[in-house]
Design an enzyme around this catalytic site. Structure first.
Site, PDB file in Angstrom:
ATOM      1  N   GLU A  81     -20.039-118.613  24.509  1.00 39.30           N
ATOM      2  CA  GLU A  81     -19.689-119.150  23.723  1.00 39.30           C
ATOM      3  C   GLU A  81     -19.888-120.454  22.451  1.00 39.30           C
ATOM      4  OE1 GLU A  81     -21.977-117.874  20.775  1.00 39.30           O
ATOM      5  OE2 GLU A  81     -21.589-115.602  20.995  1.00 39.30           O
ATOM      6  N   CYS A  95     -26.219-109.220  26.614  1.00 39.41           N
ATOM      7  CA  CYS A  95     -25.886-110.192  26.637  1.00 39.41           C
ATOM      8  C   CYS A  95     -24.694-110.450  25.534  1.00 39.41           C
ATOM      9  CB  CYS A  95     -27.077-111.903  26.874  1.00 39.41           C
ATOM     10  SG  CYS A  95     -26.560-113.521  26.041  1.00 39.41           S
ATOM     11  N   HIS A  96     -25.463-110.113  24.455  1.00 43.58           N
ATOM     12  CA  HIS A  96     -24.952-110.567  22.808  1.00 43.58           C
ATOM     13  C   HIS A  96     -24.765-109.268  22.464  1.00 43.58           C
ATOM     14  CE1 HIS A  96     -24.743-114.671  21.974  1.00 43.58           C
ATOM     15  NE2 HIS A  96     -23.553-114.462  21.779  1.00 43.58           N
TER      16      HIS A  96
END
Length: 228
Positions: free
Chosen positions: A165, A134-135
């Site tokens: 996002e 993910c991030h």
């Protein structure tokens, strides 16, 4: 002997300049842990050590996810007793893999952390599996190897996308967008599927996942790479 994996969590609990809590994202720890804990010996670290902040929004978002809810009830010690990240410098050979858990938190305390970058470099150059979801793949964007090249240069990689996002309304809250940074660092090799779909990219010993839906797949890819 079971392989050893170092899981890395954030210590950051505030979302940019918004008055909102953040941290690591529940399914992105719960699912890989669920896949791997019976096959590997897992150690958990964070920059500050001690309790790592769980993003409360991720508890609500995964309220119908039994794996996440079981983990939340039964595995508190996993994130409440983390060891300090810098204590693992020089110890890559004690492990078989490193895995960074996503959430918005890592965007603030791990992406530009010299300790984290050094650790990733040591794991990579020792031939270990380096992974994130993910991030968290954003932590790889500026990791330089001993020869001065970027770790992700020329390698396919994925992470939370600009579109995702935008859909969660946090484009302005993060220091930069993982997709933009990794697209540039990899030399245009960023890959993705539709928003919120599962996407796991395996490039040799580099394993990345796009979003929460990819967390189980990342865990499975790590297990496969470890041969367990």
């Amino acid at each position: 002997m079971a392989p050893k994996i170092l899981f890395v969590l954030t210590s950051h609990n505030k979302l940019g300049n918004l008055d909102k809590p953040t941290g690591w994202y529940l399914p992105e720890l719960a699912h890989p842990y669920h896949v791997l804990h019976s096959k590997a010996d897992i150690t958990v670290a964070s920059p500050a050590g001690g309790e790592s902040p769980l993003d409360p929004a991720s508890i609500e978002a995964s309220k119908d996810d039994t794996v996440s809810q079981d983990f939340l009830k039964n595995n508190e010690s996993v994130w409440k007793t983390t060891q300090k990240l810098d204590s693992f410098l020089g110890k890559a050979n004690d492990f078989d893999a490193i895995f960074y858990v996503g959430g918005h938190g890592p965007m603030f305390d791990l992406v530009d952390s010299p300790t984290s970058q050094q650790l990733i470099k040591e794991f990579w150059e020792a031939g270990k599996i380096v992974s994130a979801v993910c991030h968290a793949p954003a932590v790889f964007y500026d990791v330089k190897l001993s020869d001065g090249s970027l770790l992700v240069a020329g390698k396919e990689v994925t992470a939370f996308t600009n579109e995702e996002e935008e859909q969660v309304g946090l484009t302005k809250a993060v220091p930069f967008l993982p997709e933009d940074a990794l697209q540039k660092a990899s030399g245009g090799k960023f890959v993705k599927t539709q928003p919120w779909g599962e996407k796991v990219v395996v490039q040799g010993k580099l394993i990345t996942g796009q979003n929460p839906a990819s967390a189980t797949g990342v865990g499975e890819a790590i297990a496969k790479a470890l041969g367990v």
